[in-house]
Design an enzyme around this catalytic site. Structure first.
Site: not given
Length: 553
Positions: A291, A302, A316
Site C-alpha cells: 500500500s 519511477d 496492494k
C-alpha cells in the site's frame, strides 16, 4: 429475540437500502431495490421464526460478510466494536498503559512495555505477572480480558497487583491511562559511517513528523552521505502521509501518485521544498511491503531517486474509504486504484496469494512495460520489483515453533532472574556457548510438536507405497525413517544459529526496548549491508538509477 433487536437489525438494512435507492435512483435500478427488499424481508423472517434465538448483530455481520465476499479482500463491514481497533490501526493511538501482554500458565504477563509509557514509568518489566486488576483476581483471565480492563479514556486510573519477575515480590500500583502513540519510526541510527538508517513500520497519522524528526537528528549527529529507508513489513496506511514523506526527497510540485475510480480521479503532488533533494537513497522492500509503503518505494524508483533492494513487494494498490452505515457501524470499501509516476498500478493482477507476502505467477501476456523518468524499464503485474533482488531469509519451522510456544521468552525470564545485574550492550551482546547449553538443558523436559518436512515427505511416500502395494519401497522408506534424526535435542543443534538470534533479541529487548533489537541486528542484515555497499559506491549507485532496468518477473 427482543423486539428492539429485530427492529435494529431490519431498520439498519432498510435505511441502507433507502440510501442506496436514493443514490442510484437516477439509474432506475429496479434490481437494486428488489434485492434490498428481499434482504430486509429475509432478516425479519429469520429473526421472528428461526427455531433458535437469533442474535441480530451476528445476523447482520453474516449478511454483510456475504455481500462483500466476492469483491476483494479489503472491502469489509466494521461493527461498532471493531471500529476501535480500526482507529488504532489508522491513527496508531489508543488510551491505555502502553504494553504488549501474553498468556503464561494461569496468568497474563507483561511482554513488552513501550519506552516512556505509563507501564514503563511505573517500573513494570517483561515477565511481571498480573495478579489482580482493581481488586479482581486475574487468574484465568485471557489476554483480551486483561487488555479490555487496562484500556480506557486517557486520564483515568486503575489499580493493578503484579508479581515481579525479579525477586518475586507482590506490588499494587495505580496506573494512569494515557494516549498511547505507537511510533511510526521505531528506530533511526547509523548503518555505517555516514550512512543513516531509518526503519519505518507503518503509515499511521503523524508518521511524517516522526520521519522528519529522525532525519533532522541524523543530520545533527554527523555527515549524512546516504540514507537507507527500511519498508520491509510495512503494511501501509494513510496515503497523505506517504505524499508528505516523498516531499522530503523530490522537487516541490512533483506528481507522485494518482488515484482512479468509477466516479473520480485525483492527482497528488508534493507541496513543499525537499530537505534532501540529492541525497543517495536505498529503499528496502519485501513481500509484506504494501500500500502506502509501495507508493513511496515505487515513486522513488519511477523518479530514479532511489535504489530499491529486496524482494517483490506485496502488490496492494487499492484505495479504501470508510462510509457510515448507522449505529456507529461502517463499511470499508475499495473506491479506486493507485498509480505511481510511470503510470503503472502496483495492484497485483490476482488478489489471491500463493503464500503470504508473495504474488502468484503472472502470465507474460498480462505484464506491461513502463518507463521511469530517465527511461529505465519497469513493469506492472503486482507490486514493486526491486532494482537489486535478494533472496529472502526464512526462519526454520522448528525455531518459529519454539518462539510461538513461549519457550524463548520463558528462557529469557530465567536468564534475567539468574543475572539481574548483567549489563547488555545492544550492538555487541552475544549469547555464549555456556548460555546456549543452559538453554538446551532448559528444553530437556519440554515437548515440541514439530515434524520436519523430510519426515512428512517420507510418511507420505510410505503411505503411497503401501496403497500401491510396493512393499520393497515401503521397507526402504521405513529404513530411511529410522536413520532420520529430527528429535528436539538434535534440532536444537541443527537450528542453533536461528535460535541463538531469537534468544539474543529477547534479552536485548528487555534492556533496550524494540529500538535496541533493531540496532542489535543491523550489522548482520544482508540487505542492509548491500544497501550500504551501494551507497558507499557512487559509480554503482549512479549506474543503477540511470541505466539499469528491473527484471520483468
Amino acid at each position: 429475540m427482543n423486539r428492539t433487536g429485530i427492529l435494529k437489525c431490519c431498520a439498519a438494512a432498510a435505511i441502507a437500502g433507502a440510501a442506496l435507492l436514493f443514490t442510484f435512483g437516477k439509474r432506475d435500478d429496479f434490481g437494486l431495490g428488489r434485492t434490498m427488499e428481499i434482504a430486509v424481508n429475509m432478516m425479519r423472517e429469520l429473526s421472528l421464526y428461526f427455531v433458535d434465538e437469533v442474535d441480530p448483530d451476528k445476523l447482520l455481520e453474516g449478511a454483510a460478510q456475504g455481500m462483500v465476499s466476492h469483491l476483494d479482500p479489503y472491502t469489509e463491514y466494521l461493527s461498532e466494536a471493531e471500529m476501535s481497533d480500526f482507529d488504532v490501526m489508522t491513527t496508531g493511538k489508543y488510551g491505555g498503559v502502553g504494553s504488549l501482554i501474553r498468556k503464561k500458565g494461569d496468568y497474563v504477563i507483561f511482554a513488552q512495555p513501550y519506552k516512556d509509557s505509563p507501564a514503563d514509568k511505573a517500573g513494570l518489566r517483561i515477565g511481571d505477572k498480573i495478579l489482580a486488576i482493581d481488586g479482581e483476581d486475574a487468574k484465568g483471565f485471557t489476554t483480551e480480558e486483561v487488555s479490555k480492563r487496562m484500556r480506557g479514556a486517557p486520564g483515568t486510573t486503575f489499580r493493578i497487583t503484579v508479581e515481579r519477575l525479579l525477586g518475586g515480590r507482590h506490588e499494587t500500583l495505580t496506573l494512569r491511562r494515557e494516549r498511547i502513540a505507537i511510533p511510526g519510526v521505531p528506530y533511526a541510527g547509523w548503518a555505517a559511517e555516514g550512512i543513516g538508517y531509518i526503519q519505518h513500520s507503518d503509515f499511521t497519522e503523524g508518521c511524517y513528523d516522526d520521519m522528519r524528526s529522525a532525519i533532522d537528528r541524523l543530520r545533527r549527529e554527523g555527515d549524512l552521505r546516504g540514507l537507507v529507508l527500511d519498508y520491509r513489513g510495512n503494511g501501509g496506511g494513510i496515503l497523505q502521509e506517504a505524499v508528505k514523506i516523498l516531499s522530503m526527497f523530490v522537487p516541490k510540485g512533483t506528481e507522485v501518485v494518482t488515484t482512479k475510480g468509477r466516479t473520480e480521479g485525483k492527482s497528488f503532488r508534493t507541496s513543499s521544498e525537499p530537505i534532501l533533494p540529492d541525497l543517495p537513497l536505498a529503499v528496502l522492500v519485501n513481500g509484506n511491503t504494501a500500500s502506502a509503503a509501495e507508493i513511496v518505494a515505487g515513486a522513488l524508483q519511477d523518479l530514479d531517486r532511489a535504489v530499491v533492494i529486496g524482494q517483490r513487494s506485496f502488490g496492494k494498490g487499492l484505495v479504501q474509504t470508510t462510509r457510515p452505515l448507522g449505529y456507529n457501524a461502517y463499511l470499508k470499501l475499495t473506491t479506486a486504484k493507485y498509480y505511481i509516476p510511470s503510470g503503472r498500478c502496483i495492484q497485483a493482477v490476482d488478489y489471491s496469494r500463493a503464500q503470504e507476502g508473495s504474488v502468484r505467477e503472472v502470465p507474460d501476456s498480462l505484464i506491461r512495460e513502463y518507463a521511469t523518468r530517465g527511461g529505465r524499464k519497469v513493469y506492472d503485474g503486482g507490486g514493486i520489483m526491486p532494482d537489486v533482488r535478494m533472496e529472502p531469509e526464512y526462519s526454520s519451522r522448528f525455531a518459529v515453533t519454539l518462539y510461538l510456544m513461549g519457550f524463548i521468552e520463558d528462557f529469557g525470564d530465567r536468564y534475567m532472574q539468574t543475572r539481574p545485574d548483567k549489563r547488555v550492550d545492544s550492538r555487541t551482546f552475544a549469547l555464549t556457548d555456556a548460555d546456549y547449553e543452559e538453554f538446551v538443558r532448559f528444553m530437556a523436559d519440554k515437548e515440541v510438536p514439530y515434524e520436519s518436512e523430510t519426515r512428512r515427505a517420507l510418511e507420505a511416500l510410505r503411505k503411497a507405497a503401501e496403497n500401491d502395494r510396493y512393499g520393497a519401497i515401503a521397507d526402504e522408506v521405513e529404513a530411511l525413517e529410522g536413520q532420520l534424526r529430527d528429535d528436539t535435542q538434535t534440532n536444537l543443534e541443527t537450528y542453533r544459529n536461528e535460535i541463538v538470534e531469537m534468544i539474543e533479541n529477547d534479552i536485548v529487548l528487555r534492556h533496550h526496548y524494540a529500538a535496541g533489537v533493531i540496532e542489535h541486528n543491523l550489522a548482520d542484515d544482508p540487505e542492509i549491508r548491500r544497501a550500504v555497499a551501494i551507497l558507499d559506491n557512487p559509480e554503482e549507485y549512479a549506474r543503477i538509477v540511470t541505466s539499469q532496468d528491473t527484471q520483468r518477473k
